[in-house]
Design an enzyme around this catalytic site. Structure first.
Site, PDB file in Angstrom:
ATOM      1  N   HIS A   1      -4.912   4.207   3.929  1.00  0.00           N
ATOM      2  CA  HIS A   1      -3.984   3.697   2.914  1.00  0.00           C
ATOM      3  C   HIS A   1      -3.947   4.585   1.668  1.00  0.00           C
ATOM      4  O   HIS A   1      -2.983   4.532   0.898  1.00  0.00           O
ATOM      5  CB  HIS A   1      -4.319   2.248   2.543  1.00  0.00           C
ATOM      6  CG  HIS A   1      -5.462   2.084   1.594  1.00  0.00           C
ATOM      7  ND1 HIS A   1      -6.737   1.749   1.989  1.00  0.00           N
ATOM      8  CD2 HIS A   1      -5.533   2.199   0.244  1.00  0.00           C
ATOM      9  CE1 HIS A   1      -7.532   1.660   0.946  1.00  0.00           C
ATOM     10  NE2 HIS A   1      -6.821   1.936  -0.140  1.00  0.00           N
TER      11      HIS A   1
ATOM     12  N   ASP B   1      -8.419   1.909   9.013  1.00  0.00           N
ATOM     13  CA  ASP B   1      -8.132   2.418   7.676  1.00  0.00           C
ATOM     14  C   ASP B   1      -8.825   3.760   7.451  1.00  0.00           C
ATOM     15  O   ASP B   1      -9.482   3.984   6.436  1.00  0.00           O
ATOM     16  CB  ASP B   1      -8.555   1.414   6.596  1.00  0.00           C
ATOM     17  CG  ASP B   1      -7.881   1.717   5.258  1.00  0.00           C
ATOM     18  OD1 ASP B   1      -6.900   2.486   5.243  1.00  0.00           O
ATOM     19  OD2 ASP B   1      -8.345   1.187   4.234  1.00  0.00           O
TER      20      ASP B   1
ATOM     21  N   SER C   1     -11.515   3.749  -3.149  1.00  0.00           N
ATOM     22  CA  SER C   1     -11.142   3.729  -1.737  1.00  0.00           C
ATOM     23  C   SER C   1     -11.313   5.104  -1.105  1.00  0.00           C
ATOM     24  O   SER C   1     -10.847   6.107  -1.638  1.00  0.00           O
ATOM     25  CB  SER C   1      -9.688   3.278  -1.580  1.00  0.00           C
ATOM     26  OG  SER C   1      -9.545   1.924  -1.893  1.00  0.00           O
TER      27      SER C   1
END
Length: 289
Positions: free
Chosen positions: A137, A167, A241
């Protein structure tokens, strides 16, 4: 028994007592307070590793010796992306289109795109080939990806591939010198294990936070598309992230992916994709079977 014999027996008994006391002392564990700086005791089963700084009997616990060889492999990722805006519903209305045509007014462009910039994190998994691991993402809709090392060198990265189900994405930059990090067995994690999160929160630069594993196998996160995540109270914020979650053996046990917070900030509930799942996705992406 003469007095001389009695004294001899007493002396023999004292010698036996001293010998047994010395033997007991030799078996007792000792603490080397004069240990060399940045030392870590040998493996003692399930005992918590203790990293020490300082010498000469003034050592104190610190995670700096653990982190020093790890952080150069953690990178900042800057992403320029282009997203398609939703078409305005008026443009799908025939009456509205006829109205514009009647008065010879131009139709607005039916496809509009918006350029955005965002920041994330990643970890170098193969320095010789320039492979960098991050979240899928983080690089979604990317038109340009820039990877910045801890020493501030920046490189344009290309996307090798991604796996949305884990992910996970793999980027490539030119070969660099960076430490080779080990992956740990995420299935061995338990609630209460100490962990460290490394990343680039809010784009301010490399940051380290610590905490414990709060839960394992957590589901219903990230739009219910990811399950079996590691939950931790180590601070994870926007920009973290793609960065690694590391145990106290210096092993990557997860890749940070999401958080829950009322205002988009950390409240002690962050999530990481387990390293075992990340490795499987990584092998699929780069063709290692």
């Amino acid at each position: 028994m003469t007095a001389r014999c009695a004294r001899a027996l007493i002396a023999f008994a004292l010698i036996l007592g001293l010998a047994s006391g010395c033997a007991g002392t030799a078996l007792a564990p000792s603490l080397d307070t004069g240990a060399r700086s940045d030392s870590m005791p040998a493996d003692r089963g399930s005992a918590l590793p203790v990293y020490l700084k300082g010498i000469g009997g003034k050592g104190y616990p610190s995670l700096a010796p653990l982190l020093r060889p790890i952080t150069p492999a953690v990178v900042n990722i800057s992403v320029d992306s282009e997203t398609r805006l939703e078409e305005h519903p008026f443009l799908r209305d025939p009456a509205f289109r006829r109205f514009l045509e009647r008065f010879d007014l131009p139709l607005p462009e039916s496809v509009q795109r918006q350029r955005t910039q965002s920041a994330g994190s990643g970890v170098i998994i193969d320095a010789k080939r320039g492979y960098v691991l991050t979240n899928a993402h983080v690089i979604r809709d990317a038109t340009e990806i820039t990877v910045t090392l801890k020493d501030r060198r920046s490189f344009q990265a290309t996307l090798i591939g991604s796996d949305a189900s884990a992910d996970t994405a793999v980027l490539r930059i030119p070969p660099v010198r960076a430490p080779a990090l080990r992956f740990g067995d995420s299935s061995a994690l338990e609630v209460g294990d100490f962990v460290v999160a490394i990343g680039n929160p809010f784009g301010i630069g490399q940051t380290v936070t610590s905490g414990i594993v709060s839960a394992v196998g957590r589901g219903g996160i990230a739009g219910d598309t990811l399950g079996g995540l590691i939950q931790t109270d180590a601070s994870i914020n926007p920009g973290n992230s793609g960065g690694p979650l590391v145990n106290l053996a210096g092993e990557v046990v997860g890749i940070n992916t999401a958080l829950i917070g009322p205002s988009g900030g950390n409240v002690g509930i962050g999530f990481s994709v387990p390293s075992n799942r990340v490795q499987r996705a990584m092998r699929r992406i780069i063709g290692q079977r």
